[in-house]
Enzyme design. Structure first.
Site, PDB file in Angstrom:
ATOM      1  N   LYS A   1       0.835  -1.204   0.000  1.00  9.89           N
ATOM      2  CA  LYS A   1       0.000   0.000   0.000  1.00  9.89           C
ATOM      3  C   LYS A   1       0.872   1.258   0.000  1.00  9.89           C
ATOM      4  O   LYS A   1       0.606   2.212  -0.723  1.00  9.89           O
ATOM      5  CB  LYS A   1      -0.929   0.020   1.217  1.00  9.89           C
ATOM      6  CG  LYS A   1      -2.030  -1.028   1.157  1.00  9.89           C
ATOM      7  CD  LYS A   1      -3.022  -0.882   2.295  1.00  9.89           C
ATOM      8  CE  LYS A   1      -2.417  -1.144   3.670  1.00  9.89           C
ATOM      9  NZ  LYS A   1      -1.853  -2.495   3.846  1.00  9.89           N
TER      10      LYS A   1
ATOM     11  N   CYS B   1     -12.152   2.778  16.447  1.00 11.24           N
ATOM     12  CA  CYS B   1     -10.939   1.974  16.251  1.00 11.24           C
ATOM     13  C   CYS B   1     -10.011   1.926  17.448  1.00 11.24           C
ATOM     14  O   CYS B   1      -9.320   0.939  17.625  1.00 11.24           O
ATOM     15  CB  CYS B   1     -10.237   2.381  14.958  1.00 11.24           C
ATOM     16  SG  CYS B   1      -8.843   3.464  15.056  1.00 11.24           S
ATOM     17  N   MET B   2      -9.985   2.945  18.311  1.00  8.42           N
ATOM     18  CA  MET B   2      -9.047   2.832  19.433  1.00  8.42           C
ATOM     19  C   MET B   2      -9.515   3.443  20.742  1.00  8.42           C
ATOM     20  O   MET B   2      -8.731   3.632  21.647  1.00  8.42           O
ATOM     21  CB  MET B   2      -7.658   3.353  19.066  1.00  8.42           C
ATOM     22  CG  MET B   2      -7.614   4.534  18.177  1.00  8.42           C
ATOM     23  SD  MET B   2      -7.741   6.203  18.740  1.00  8.42           S
ATOM     24  CE  MET B   2      -8.905   6.507  19.849  1.00  8.42           C
TER      25      MET B   2
ATOM     26  N   MET C   1      -7.401  -4.153  16.613  1.00  7.41           N
ATOM     27  CA  MET C   1      -8.862  -4.139  16.619  1.00  7.41           C
ATOM     28  C   MET C   1      -9.491  -5.309  17.371  1.00  7.41           C
ATOM     29  O   MET C   1     -10.603  -5.205  17.865  1.00  7.41           O
ATOM     30  CB  MET C   1      -9.403  -4.117  15.187  1.00  7.41           C
ATOM     31  CG  MET C   1      -9.155  -2.799  14.483  1.00  7.41           C
ATOM     32  SD  MET C   1      -9.696  -1.388  15.442  1.00  7.41           S
ATOM     33  CE  MET C   1      -8.153  -0.541  15.640  1.00  7.41           C
TER      34      MET C   1
ATOM     35  N   GLY D   1      -4.776   1.820  13.964  1.00 10.06           N
ATOM     36  CA  GLY D   1      -5.079   1.482  12.585  1.00 10.06           C
ATOM     37  C   GLY D   1      -5.062   2.647  11.618  1.00 10.06           C
ATOM     38  O   GLY D   1      -5.099   2.450  10.409  1.00 10.06           O
ATOM     39  N   GLN D   2      -5.017   3.871  12.145  1.00  8.32           N
ATOM     40  CA  GLN D   2      -5.054   5.036  11.261  1.00  8.32           C
ATOM     41  C   GLN D   2      -3.796   5.883  11.464  1.00  8.32           C
ATOM     42  O   GLN D   2      -3.208   5.882  12.541  1.00  8.32           O
ATOM     43  CB  GLN D   2      -6.296   5.891  11.551  1.00  8.32           C
ATOM     44  CG  GLN D   2      -7.600   5.134  11.337  1.00  8.32           C
ATOM     45  CD  GLN D   2      -8.816   6.049  11.400  1.00  8.32           C
ATOM     46  OE1 GLN D   2      -9.140   6.710  10.433  1.00  8.32           O
ATOM     47  NE2 GLN D   2      -9.484   6.083  12.529  1.00  8.32           N
TER      48      GLN D   2
END
Lengths: 772, 221
Positions: A87, A176-177, A361, A398-399
């Protein structure tokens, strides 16, 4: 007897001459991309963090003729040391999808019409003011993202909390967190990991807790593999609910039933105590014991509220609590053989092994997400394996800026850049720095994300501005929230770079500058702030999210709070924001340092980064003259919590007899709005599917690629089966990647959440299957 | 629940050894006990476990060593089309031991052959032990009659989507799941040999996009 090898090859070559003269493949467009006309062919390389996950790899983007044309790993960045994943290597192609949003659009009589961006911003400001005047300050909301740059989130918080006086600021990082945050806050009193990625180069044992790192944090995972190759005795233990690429690489996979990680973690603690593996000195000096409320609910009903209360207990009471979690008892709950639980405990308990736990997650998207975070800290605290190189309970994000923008800037309803809205001193500090009356800042939090979308559906919120996120794919129990957003008198503004199911419900679409088309900063999982300059121009009228907010703020009359010019606004915003974090516990690097380096870890004190917090050998905030100082809590101790196993909000039963688990694949990031526009990634995984165990597929009578209908109490979805593909769920579970907007799996999922963190559980709900 | 495969039973003693050397305590506690529920199935994600196992077991020196002794032209010369089983380019004396799997004595792990003065290529699928089921011997170079057979071209090399980006995997992974076997070491074809396999996870960077499939673009429905 020997045929001369060279002679033989020659003969064979003649025989297959036709083959090598064969025709090219039809339909292949490799190498047929448009070449830059008149481009000098010379690249200028500029640093930036990657646009995708929370690892925060350093990239060097090659620029030619004003366009980003290549990527390589930044060798100066300690995160990835010159390596990326697929990616990252192709990330710049995400800038150039043909359907890029380059102009503003406004819905007129049901149709989206292109307008100049200034006109659209006028309308946004007017609608915001009109809604607020008519329905009150809490009828307007901002929903942002862990992909917001730090300045994006900062100006959003300043405008909504400081100027407009509403705490209706949330971000998708709640999904997500949030449990990672409440886990840190309850166990240590301060957010974000004590360790850093360098732990990977020191640990002997890695335990991945419900965490498919091989696909989700590939660069960190391959750093583990490379360590295992280089150093004798390194082991990777995959503690999972489904077989994945991580299982294939791991030395051992241990499968547990969904939700029972709570019981297994307690059982590991039980074994550590039973076998006298407790680090007594550490526990006596640095740990205190606590319990909270139990049977805390699941939040599936509107207006659900919960607040925990901590009660101090002693070690003996904690031991008594653990009596319910002998390996033999937990085997019955979790399906994990008692021997395997003892094995895990022995790894944590062995004083000669350094152990790092990773999670993301699996533990955070969990209706007891705060608890399971606490429980893994318990394990590390009992044996004192924390805050030293290689000994690390490590919560991954995750971000790219879930930490930097959402957690540090505090773009959540209860948060401020420093502290929380409930605290008078914190409000005072914010009012002073923001130059607003302190009365502006409401001391009461309003809506967390799920409740915010419920409020939109109910009509309590009438105006919502959504930036850099795609909730019409990602909200659990999606149908309700999409229907809500589409109701007549709701006004939805969406700032984004490509059309998505979220722009489909918008009344105004604002074209956003993406990533390196603007200047900004991200903050990664290991407390690293990463600056990037504007490297290429945004297309058309696209504008940074920060500047969009500033334009609206100015239209609402807040020039004093937003005095910056479009030529230079990131640096002054950063320097203003940095004032919130003054002091050795969270000091941030000045702009000039950030601009030069490939990321800087905070606390950044006297020109030095802090790699391991709470350890005086590395952390200048430690003041107690002991070997550790857990200064986040008032008792200067880390907190061990007695947290029980409680079942999931919805478990398989006779009618809905399968678990549904959702997640990602390595190729696609989140809802695929960027990665699906990168040709190589789209071609590798063009559409979603449902993973089924081969035996379950046989019982259902479906083979690979045949359609399966997935039915829950919320909705249903028909999609192709994948058998023995990327992953294999255990019997009685299906798994669906959520990147594909053509298969909205979140119409099937449940909007239950952790009552403490308010983070929904996307990993567990009950479904039944039919052959379609 | 899962069948225990031969692959695992071979692997078990090795991991037991590692465990017992490093973790005497764990072994005493039954750390190496088998839990059938957690045995990782072999046959998913293109049998990716092979790749990780090969990376772990191949000596570091062999992951980066080169002989330059084998070229892509020679590689394709033994094949009728890209992906077909190559012919055996040397005489096979089946009377050698009467054991079909003797191929693996050279092609299992590779290494230098004095007989051929070359490094043996490593098979990516040593679990298929009946080699001559697919790999034909060559007794004559003369065709029976001439043929009009044409093949597609071999995958082009170096077709990165961007300058500097890792090229996708251009071929099907079936029977070629283990990248390490063909792309590393002194037996590897020089044009496709790489020396960064110690990183461990090839498919982290190299996406599977076979060139024999048309490229499509994402469009919203």
């Amino acid at each position: 007897m020997k045929l001369d090898r060279r002679e033989f090859i020659k003969q064979a070559a003649i025989g297959s001459a036709l083959a090598t003269a064969g025709s090219l493949f039809p339909g292949i467009s490799f190498g047929s991309w448009n070449r830059l006309a008149g481009g000098p062919g010379v690249l200028a390389w500029q640093k930036t963090p990657c646009r995708f996950c929370g690892t925060g790899c350093g990239l060097l983007v090659g620029v030619s003729d004003g366009r980003a044309v290549a990527v390589k790993g930044d060798p100066n960045c300690t995160v990835n040391k010159g390596l990326c994943c697929m990616k990252g290597y192709h990330s710049v192609q995400a800038l150039y999808g043909r359907d890029r949003i380059t102009t503003a659009k406004v819905r007129k009589n049901g149709t989206l019409v292109e307008v100049p961006i200034s006109e659209a911003l006028n309308l946004v400001a007017e609608k915001l003011k009109e809604t607020r005047d008519t329905y009150g300050k809490d009828s307007v909301a901002m929903y942002g993202s862990g992909q917001w740059t730090i300045p994006d989130g900062y100006v959003a918080s300043k405008l909504f909390k400081g100027c407009l006086g509403t705490n209706n600021v949330e971000a998708n990082a709640r999904l997500c967190m949030a449990s990672a945050v409440t886990g840190f806050m309850t166990s240590f009193g301060l957010d974000e990991p004590m360790g850093c990625y360098e732990d990977i180069d020191h640990a002997d044992v890695f335990v991945t807790w419900g965490n498919n790192m091989a696909e989700m944090h590939p660069v960190l995972f391959s750093r583990m593999l490379s360590n295992r190759k280089r150093r004798a005795g390194v082991k990777i233990i995959d503690f999972a609910t489904r077989f994945t690429r991580t299982s294939q690489a791991a030395d051992k996979t241990i499968i547990f039933k969904p939700q029972t990680d709570l019981a297994v973690a307690n059982s590991i603690c039980y074994e550590i105590i039973k076998n006298n593996w407790v680090n007594d000195n550490f526990v006596n000096e640095h740990v205190s014991f606590h319990k909270g409320k139990t049977n805390i609910g699941y939040g599936t009903e509107d207006h659900f509220t919960f607040s925990d209360s901590a009660e101090t207990i002693d070690f003996e009471a904690f031991k008594l609590f653990l009596e319910d979690y002998t390996p033999e008892k937990v085997e019955k709950i979790s399906g994990v053989p008692a021997e395997e639980i003892k094995y895990l405990a022995s790894l944590y308990g062995n004083p000669s092994l350094k152990v790092t736990s990773f999670w993301c997650m699996g533990m955070n998207q969990h209706t007891r997400g705060t608890w399971i975070n606490n429980l893994v800290y318990n394990i590390h605290l009992l044996v004192g394996k924390i805050s030293t190189p290689g000994n690390s309970p490590f919560s991954l994000t995750g971000q790219p800026s879930a930490c930097g923008t959402v957690r540090e800037v505090g773009t959540l309803t209860h948060k401020l850049p420093h502290g929380v809205v409930m605290n008078e001193n914190d409000r005072q500090m914010a009012a002073e720095i923001w130059q607003v009356p302190v009365e502006n800042i409401d001391p009461k939090p309003s809506y967390h994300t799920v409740e915010m979308f419920r409020a939109l559906d109910r009509g309590d919120i009438k105006f919502m501005w959504i930036q850099v996120t795609n909730p019409m794919v990602t909200m659990p129990n999606l149908r309700r929230y999409r229907d809500g957003a589409l109701k007549d008198d709701r006004f939805v503004v969406v700032s984004d770079v490509y059309p998505t199911p979220t722009t489909d419900v918008a009344d105004v679409i604002l074209p956003a500058a993406m990533w390196i088309e603007q200047e900004g900063m991200f903050g990664n999982s290991e407390r690293r702030t990463q600056h990037f300059a504007q490297i290429v121009d945004p297309p058309g009228e696209a504008m940074s999210d920060t500047w969009q907010i500033i334009e609206v703020a100015k239209r609402l009359g807040f020039e004093k709070q937003f005095p910056w010019s479009q030529d230079n606004y990131i640096e002054p915003i950063w320097e203003e924001y940095r004032r919130f974090h003054t002091g050795p516990k969270h000091e941030m690097a000045p702009y000039t340092v950030l601009a030069e380096r490939s990321g800087v870890q905070w606390p950044f004190v006297d020109g030095r980064e802090t790699r391991w917090r709470y350890n005086p050998a590395y952390d200048p905030a430690c003041k107690n003259d002991k070997d550790f100082d857990f200064y986040g809590k008032k008792d200067n101790r880390a907190w061990i919590w007695a947290r029980p196993y409680e079942p999931a909000a919805e478990s398989p039963d006779e009618e809905y007899n399968f678990w549904l688990n959702t997640g990602r694949v390595i190729e696609h990031w989140h809802t695929g709005s960027m990665t699906r526009r990168v040709p190589v990634l789209h071609n590798a995984v063009p559409s979603s599917y449902v993973e089924i165990h081969p035996e379950d597929a046989a019982d259902l009578g479906v083979v690979n690629g045949e359609l399966v209908k997935i039915i829950s109490r919320r909705g249903e979805l028909t999609m192709p089966a994948q058998i023995n593909g990327r992953g294999v769920p255990v019997r009685g579970m299906v798994f669906v990647p959520f990147f594909d907007e053509s298969y909205l799996i979140n119409e099937v999922t449940l909007d239950a959440f952790c009552p403490i963190s308010k983070q929904p559980d996307y990993k567990k709900c009950a479904v039944r299957l039919e052959k379609a | 629940m899962m069948k225990t495969h031969a692959h695992h039973s071979r692997g078990a003693p090795l991991s037991l050894l590692v465990v017992s050397l490093l973790l005497p305590l764990a072994t005493l506690l039954g750390g190496a006990a088998t839990a059938t529920a957690s045995d990782v199935p072999d046959n998913f994600d293109n049998q990716g476990k092979k790749l990780f196992t090969a990376q772990q077991r191949t000596p570091t020196a062999n992951l980066s060593a080169d002989s330059g002794g084998r070229t892509l032209a020679e590689f394709y010369a033994l094949r009728q089309y890209p992906g077909s089983p190559p012919r055996i380019p040397h005489v096979v004396d089946l009377a050698f031991s009467g054991n079909e799997t003797d191929c693996l004595s050279c092609h299992g792990k590779g290494g230098y052959s004095t007989e051929f003065d070359a490094f043996a290529p490593v098979t990516p699928h040593p679990e298929n032990v009946l080699c001559t089921q697919c790999h034909a011997q060559t007794k004559t170079g003369e065709p029976f009659v001439e043929t009009d057979w044409v093949s597609i071209a071999a995958p082009k090399l170096g077709l990165s989507f961007l300058g500097s980006s890792p090229p996708p995997i251009p071929h099907s992974l079936q029977l070629r799941e283990n990248c390490i076997a063909c792309h590393t070491g002194p037996g590897a074809v020089v044009e496709i040999r790489i020396d960064h396999a110690s990183r461990g996870d090839c498919r982290q960077c190299h996406a599977a996009v076979p060139q024999s499939q048309p490229l499509t673009e994402f469009t919203r429905k």
